[in-house]
Design a protein around this motif. Structure first.
Motif, PDB file in Angstrom:
ATOM      1  N   GLN B 314       0.847  -1.189   0.000  1.00 18.84           N
ATOM      2  CA  GLN B 314       0.000   0.000   0.000  1.00 18.84           C
ATOM      3  C   GLN B 314       0.876   1.231   0.000  1.00 18.84           C
ATOM      4  N   ALA B 315       0.635   2.139  -0.937  1.00 17.82           N
ATOM      5  CA  ALA B 315       1.343   3.409  -0.909  1.00 17.82           C
ATOM      6  C   ALA B 315       0.569   4.332   0.020  1.00 17.82           C
ATOM      7  N   ALA B 316       1.240   4.813   1.070  1.00 20.15           N
ATOM      8  CA  ALA B 316       0.516   5.634   2.037  1.00 20.15           C
ATOM      9  C   ALA B 316       1.438   6.653   2.674  1.00 20.15           C
ATOM     10  N   ILE B 317       0.842   7.669   3.264  1.00 27.57           N
ATOM     11  CA  ILE B 317       1.566   8.591   4.130  1.00 27.57           C
ATOM     12  C   ILE B 317       0.740   8.683   5.407  1.00 27.57           C
ATOM     13  N   THR B 318       1.277   9.313   6.438  1.00 30.23           N
ATOM     14  CA  THR B 318       0.524   9.271   7.683  1.00 30.23           C
ATOM     15  C   THR B 318       0.600  10.592   8.448  1.00 30.23           C
ATOM     16  N   SER B 319      -0.394  10.784   9.295  1.00 28.84           N
ATOM     17  CA  SER B 319      -0.298  11.786  10.344  1.00 28.84           C
ATOM     18  C   SER B 319       0.367  11.085  11.522  1.00 28.84           C
ATOM     19  N   ALA B 452       8.188  11.062   1.921  1.00 31.85           N
ATOM     20  CA  ALA B 452       7.949  11.036   0.477  1.00 31.85           C
ATOM     21  C   ALA B 452       8.301  12.416  -0.086  1.00 31.85           C
ATOM     22  N   LEU B 453       8.339  12.512  -1.420  1.00 33.76           N
ATOM     23  CA  LEU B 453       8.795  13.747  -2.060  1.00 33.76           C
ATOM     24  C   LEU B 453       7.853  14.188  -3.166  1.00 33.76           C
ATOM     25  N   PRO B 489       9.689   4.063  -5.378  1.00 35.67           N
ATOM     26  CA  PRO B 489       9.036   4.806  -6.467  1.00 35.67           C
ATOM     27  C   PRO B 489       7.732   5.468  -6.029  1.00 35.67           C
ATOM     28  N   GLU B 490       6.934   4.769  -5.202  1.00 34.06           N
ATOM     29  CA  GLU B 490       5.641   5.359  -4.834  1.00 34.06           C
ATOM     30  C   GLU B 490       5.805   6.572  -3.918  1.00 34.06           C
ATOM     31  N   ASP B 491       7.030   6.765  -3.397  1.00 34.99           N
ATOM     32  CA  ASP B 491       7.268   7.942  -2.572  1.00 34.99           C
ATOM     33  C   ASP B 491       7.717   9.145  -3.396  1.00 34.99           C
ATOM     34  N   LEU B 492       7.725   8.987  -4.690  1.00 34.64           N
ATOM     35  CA  LEU B 492       7.989  10.116  -5.587  1.00 34.64           C
ATOM     36  C   LEU B 492       6.671  10.558  -6.205  1.00 34.64           C
ATOM     37  N   GLU B 524       2.820   6.514 -17.519  1.00 36.46           N
ATOM     38  CA  GLU B 524       3.077   5.396 -18.436  1.00 36.46           C
ATOM     39  C   GLU B 524       4.555   5.033 -18.499  1.00 36.46           C
ATOM     40  N   ASN B 525       5.402   6.069 -18.415  1.00 32.15           N
ATOM     41  CA  ASN B 525       6.839   5.835 -18.621  1.00 32.15           C
ATOM     42  C   ASN B 525       7.599   5.494 -17.343  1.00 32.15           C
ATOM     43  N   ILE B 526       7.050   5.896 -16.208  1.00 33.19           N
ATOM     44  CA  ILE B 526       7.786   5.658 -14.961  1.00 33.19           C
ATOM     45  C   ILE B 526       6.878   4.889 -14.001  1.00 33.19           C
ATOM     46  N   PRO B 527       6.931   3.569 -14.077  1.00 30.26           N
ATOM     47  CA  PRO B 527       5.982   2.765 -13.309  1.00 30.26           C
ATOM     48  C   PRO B 527       6.130   2.975 -11.798  1.00 30.26           C
TER      49      PRO B 527
END
Lengths: 52, 1131
Positions: B314-319, B452-453, B489-492, B524-527
């Motif tokens: 799961q891609a997530a961020i948090t409080s 994340a960024l 990757p999901e943090d970008l 599409e280009n950067i999975p």
């Protein structure tokens, strides 16, 4: 005239047919079926019927 | 062998408690070196005794022992004046443990884990700074590395920020000493379900994901029996080995001593099930566990292998408190833009006046309008950005439950912000404007603090306007962040940049298209990466009223192109259905650059529109009270915590309940009563009510419970059905009444004893069975005899208003009320509270017709004796297993499930409205629930059925042993005492007819797990889920019986006489009627025991209770009569 369904067992009251054996001759709208009439299949009261 | 290699080879056993063992040693004051309670000093004063504790655990079979360094960090040791001995104590402790381990390593590899406890101060609550914590742990880690530990265990953690400080300190110490030692983390989940600072476990899983830990687990707080929900959560979502070190139960106070009394064998059994069922791979003990415990666990788990797991990604961020998925459904994830000095003038002014509480209000308002995260920017020329960020962030982190996007261009601001943040934050932003070196710096910070960024597509040449450049810059940043720094990757989160369409600038006419193409191209280009957009730039320079429209339409288009997140003022996003066709067309034309004068046309169109929208907006500004009420009525829990805390400033907790919450529930009741709200939504409201009261509870003085109007609630003797009664409990207790819910199968003595004990104001009796209505009347008679005349509420499917009014009510001198549903019960309780409940007038003796109108005697029913007896396929019984749940679901009568079990009744709605509800709400819920049942094995259909030879003798049906004349048992059926005087035995050939007849029996269940799951849901206060699941499980059992019934009729070859469709089933237009005991033609449940004797359903896990009911509840039994004239009737 609307058909009503018993929410407990699925029996459908069809006013065209009524339930003549139990005090509701054919062509009786559900609203006019006697208050103490019960579902002929599972015997729950009128309260538990819902318009289809 | 390294620890990591060992971990790959199977279950690893850690040791048990150190503190408990030290307590047993009872060290002298000398041994404590006059620092009583500082267990760590004992490493220096009595090293041999400490070593003996290690040896006892090694002897017991532990693979890993933990150093006696739980509190050996700078801050704790400083309290004993040992600040300068931190490194030495840790080194000695590690050496002691290593030397003990080496004595035992011949039989199997042993490891030493450097124990790092939480210390005494919580960083997330501002009790200590990140840097001070970091220094404190750094010294400890240096000492443990000196003493050569094999791994680090950061344990008993209570605060995610503390964990990050420890992990970063350990990594820094390793870099300094050029070693690489694995790190594991265990957190302590309190009985509240969160860590001490309030973080949910999911926050830990998300926030620690960027760190290279070898295992994550939970320890301490409770015994293993209370840990399962958290263990299964970890196993489902943490992508690595899961460990668990429970206490030996909760401590008991025995003679002033805290004692742990948990049984070691049960302890070991539960750990074994964590391994085999959930996939835990590291176990051990915490407080109260001893070498004996560890030895028991060792013998129990040594040969086990952990269940295979497939953790969800799961891609997530948090409080600080909750984890939020980056992929919202529906997309996008809204990032509130108003806590930004560039985005909101109001915010900027508050900042300049240092009005920090009002800054928090702006943050909170955004949460209430539906933001999923907050952009926070305090940059303002001439002010200290670091200190402003600290002032704003510390307050928002604690008070607003949303993940933060730290929006700054300054590296030191980014780093300082992240040092305040326990959860997983986002840095906004990185770009290549100042070259790659600066981008590397930002990545280092993001990596170090696990953030994340947001990445803007800007390079040395400036902002990318063209699609190709957007994509190529994104690829360059990806290379730096992911390939160089190991950021996931999901943090970008790429911002493909958007430019205004409102300037008329020729070069920007296609900017909207380019942005949409850029988003699509990047995805599409950067999975794996995410996308974000600072939305309002698209309409910069246009009039405010038209911006709202353009922004909303552009957002919808961007989401179609793959946009995941948007930085917006959520309040100003319109759902597209609010736009008329022309509005939409002008916006789309402008975005897609269609037509020569499109900008001009666009402006003209929206200028012509009045300012309706803005006014409408103002109307939606609800007062705090209205918001609370609305949340209850709509069943929305989000934001309720903050609303209630706000309300507490001006009202007492009880005031809030009585003046806001209960009136809101009253609205819910009225909506339900008028058929405008369905039962599941009512339960959703009740859930919010319940959680609101839970929030308020800590602020309440102990309420005088006796002053509350109370009711004793029970399902009557012999009846095990509790859903109806529990619904009444839910509604009453969430409307301010005290409910004593005695459960099922309650003897009248139990009920009345309770009434006297608690001085209840009313009794509620419930029951589903036909015979329960009789028992209710008997109970009333008993009340009369004992002279307990308080109001009684009666409810249950077998009751009718007439029966209650005419048969039950006359028994007592107090009111006896028929409650068709829970709200009728509530109405009655309110009347009792207000003293307005009246005794019904003497029941008017209406001319009641008998339930079955007497059939005229001149038309008696003649049962044909000229019926072919069907051939049976086999004698005796067969078990049906491996039935596919999908097949069972096909036989569910959806009308009954939706309208009956779930309470989605049409009531006063039109047919179209009702169809909408079914198609858009109910059916999706149904599909989801079916999938859940299948995936989690919640329904396990099994059946047993069979055929026996039989004959009738008067009212009896005799069952013979197949192929002999031996009678096995006989059923005794009642006969109607009015015409046509039917009895079930009439449908079988008499024993003296010379023809041997046949009868079929069947019993179907969906298993114990269904009952357990129902109970769990009810106890967890997820009322709606409880209702839906319970209803489906009961109907699934019914459906399975239907299926089995069909199999029987097929095997008897009487199927061609079936009617068509489900509606013919319920009116029995088929041959082979199925009768169940407890129903009107054969009401005696006791006869079920005979079916048990024949079918032996214990084989499929079904038991029969002392009350002759089947357990689990989701079970049905029946017999099938082949005679074509056999239909339902009532005796």
């Amino acid at each position: 005239m609307e058909k009503w369904i018993c929410t407990n067992c699925g029996y459908i009251y069809d006013p065209e047919i009524g339930d003549p054996e139990n005090g509701a001759p054919a062509k009786t709208p559900f609203e006019d079926v006697p208050k103490d009439w019960v579902c002929p299949v599972c015997y729950v009261g009128k309260d538990l019927f819902d318009p289809l | 062998m390294t620890f990591k290699e060992r971990l790959n080879q199977g279950v690893v056993l850690f040791d048990g408690a150190m503190g408990t063992q030290i307590h047993e040693l009872n060290p002298t004051m000398e041994e404590w070196d006059h620092k009583e309670g500082c267990s760590e000093i004992l490493n220096l004063t009595i090293p041999e005794k400490i070593k003996n504790i290690h040896k006892a655990y090694l002897h017991a079979g532990a693979d890993v022992i933990e150093t006696n360094t739980f509190g050996a960090n700078q801050i704790v040791l400083d309290e004993y004046g040992l600040k300068n001995k931190v490194r030495e104590i840790n080194r000695v402790a590690a050496e002691l443990a290593q030397s003990a381990a080496s004595e035992f390593s011949s039989s199997k590899p042993r490891f030493v884990a450097g124990s790092i406890g939480p210390g005494t101060k919580l960083a997330s609550l501002g009790q200590i700074s990140f840097d001070a914590l970091h220094r404190s742990y750094f010294e400890q880690a240096m000492g443990l590395i000196d003493g050569k530990v094999d791994l680090f265990l950061v344990e008993t953690c209570q605060d995610p920020l503390q964990i990050k400080a420890a992990l970063i300190a350990i990594m820094d110490a390793q870099v300094q000493q050029q070693v690489s030692i694995p790190m594991a983390v265990t957190v302590t989940v309190e009985t509240t379900g969160t860590l001490l600072v309030g973080s949910e476990l999911q926050v830990i899983i998300t926030a620690l994901k960027p760190y290279p830990i070898v295992a994550l687990g939970i320890n301490c707080a409770t015994g293993p029996d209370k840990m399962h929900p958290y263990i299964s959560q970890l196993c489902e979502y943490f992508d690595g080995p899961v460990m668990v070190q429970p206490n030996a139960g909760l401590p008991q106070n025995l003679n002033g001593q805290l004692t742990y009394t948990f049984d070691k064998n049960i302890f070991a059994d539960i750990l074994a099930s964590f391994i085999e069922k959930d996939g835990v791979s590291i176990v051990g003990g915490c407080c109260g566990t001893t070498p004996e415990f560890i030895n028991t666990v060792h013998h129990r788990v040594a040969k086990l292998s952990p269940a295979k797991r497939t953790p969800q990604k799961q891609a997530a961020i948090t409080s600080l408190y909750t984890s939020v998925l980056m992929d919202q459904d529906p997309a996008p994830f809204f990032v509130g833009e108003r806590t930004n000095t560039n985005g909101s003038r109001a915010f900027k002014e508050l900042l300049l006046e240092n009005q920090w509480d009002k800054v928090v209000d702006i943050a909170r308002e955004q949460m209430e309008t539906g933001a999923h995260g907050l952009d926070l920017c305090v940059a303002f020329a001439g002010r200290d950005e670091i200190s402003d960020m600290a002032e704003a962030a510390t307050r928002i982190i604690k008070n607003v439950n949303l993940p933060l996007f730290f929006d700054s261009t300054q590296l030191d601001v980014m780093e300082h912000s992240l040092k305040l943040y326990g959860g997983k934050a986002v840095i906004n932003s990185i770009n290549l404007e100042n070259g790659e070196e600066r981008a590397h710096e930002i990545c280092r910070i993001a990596k170090r603090y696990g953030a994340a960024l947001v990445a803007l597509t800007i390079d040395e040449k400036g902002m990318a306007l063209e699609v190709d450049r957007k994509i190529s810059i994104a690829k360059r940043i990806y290379d730096i962040a992911v390939n160089n720094h190991g950021i996931a990757p999901e943090d970008l989160i790429f911002d493909a940049l958007t430019f205004t369409l409102g300037s008329g600038d020729e070069s920007l006419k296609t900017a909207g298209i380019n942005t949409l193409e850029g988003i699509r191209g990047i995805k599409e280009n950067i999975p794996g990466v995410k996308t974000i957009l600072g939305l309002s730039n698209i309409s910069f320079g246009l009039k405010a009223s038209s911006r709202v429209f353009l922004n909303s339409v552009f957002l919808a288009e961007a989401v179609k192109s793959g946009l995941d997140m948007a930085i917006v003022d959520v309040k100003k996003i319109l759902p597209l259905y609010k736009l008329d066709e022309k509005d939409l067309q002008f916006c789309l034309d402008l975005i897609y650059n269609r037509g020569d004068n499109i900008l001009f046309d666009f402006i003209n169109h929206f200028d012509a529109k009045s300012g309706d929208f803005v006014q409408e907006e103002n109307k939606e500004e609800l007062s705090l009270e209205e918001k609370i009420r609305k949340n209850i009525v709509q069943g929305k829990r989000t934001g309720m915590n903050d609303l209630l805390l706000e309300a507490l400033k001006t009202r007492s907790p009880l005031g809030i309940i009585n003046e806001l919450l209960i009136p809101a529930m009253k609205i819910v009741g009225e909506l339900f009563g008028s058929g405008k709200m369905q039962l599941p939504f009512v339960l959703q409201s009740a859930e919010v009510m319940k959680s609101s009261v839970d929030i308020l509870e800590p602020y309440m003085e102990k309420t005088d419970e006796e002053s509350q109007t109370s009711i004793v609630l029970a399902t009557v003797r012999g009846d095990v059905h509790d859903i109806g009664k529990n619904l009444v409990d839910i509604i009453l207790s969430n409307n301010g009444f005290k409910v004593h819910n005695l459960g099922i199968k309650c003897e009248i003595d139990t009920i009345l004893d309770k009434v006297e004990e608690v001085k209840a104001h009313a009794i509620g009796m419930s029951g589903l069975l036909v015979k329960s209505s009789v028992i209710m009347k008997e109970n009333l008679e008993e009340m009369k005899r004992r002279n307990i005349e308080i109001p009684v509420l009666l409810g249950g499917a077998a009751l009718t208003k007439n029966y209650v009014d005419e048969t039950c009510a006359p028994v007592l001198n107090s009111p006896v009320i028929y409650c068709m549903d829970a709200f009728k019960g509530l109405e009655a309780m309110n009347a009792i509270k207000d003293g307005t409940l009246k005794l019904a007038k003497d029941p008017v003796k209406t001319k009641t017709k008998p339930l079955i109108a007497p059939v005229k005697d001149e038309a008696p029913i003649i049962i044909s004796r000229n019926i072919d007896i069907p051939q049976v396929p086999f004698w005796g019984s067969r078990v049906l297993e491996n039935i596919s749940l999908d097949e069972v679901f096909e036989y569910i009568t959806e009308e009954v499930l939706f309208r009956g079990r779930w309470g989605y009744r049409r009531g006063a709605a039109t047919k179209d409205e009702y169809d909408d509800l079914i198609n858009n709400t109910v059916r999706p819920e149904y599909e989801k629930l079916k999938i859940r049942c299948k995936n989690q094995g919640l329904l396990q259909p099994k059946a047993v059925y069979g055929y026996w030879p039989c004959n009738s003798e008067n009212n009896d049906v005799i069952i013979f042993k197949p192929e002999t004349n031996k009678e096995i048992l006989r059923f005794n059926f009642p006969r109607q005492n009015i015409a046509p005087h039917l009895c079930i035995s009439d449908f079988f050939y008499p024993v003296d007819s010379g023809k041997r007849d046949i009868i079929a029996f069947q019993l179907a269940t969906v298993g114990e797990k269904a009952s357990e799951t129902s109970q769990e849901l009810y106890k967890s206060n997820v009322y709606k889920d409880y209702l839906l699941f319970h209803g489906l499980s009961v109907e699934a059992a019914e459906a399975l019986a239907e299926l089995n019934h069909l199999i029987i009729r097929k095997e008897l070859n009487i199927i061609e006489e079936d009617g068509k469709g489900i509606s013919d089933f319920v009116v029995q237009k088929y041959r082979g009627s199925r009768y169940s005991f407890g129903y009107p033609a054969c009401p005696d449940l006791k006869e079920n025991r005979k079916i048990f004797d024949l079918l032996e359903p214990e084989r499929i896990g079904v038991r029969i209770s002392d009350e002759d009911q089947m357990i689990p509840e989701q079970t049905t039994s029946a017999f099938v009569v082949h005679h074509p004239q056999a239909k339902y009737f009532r005796v």
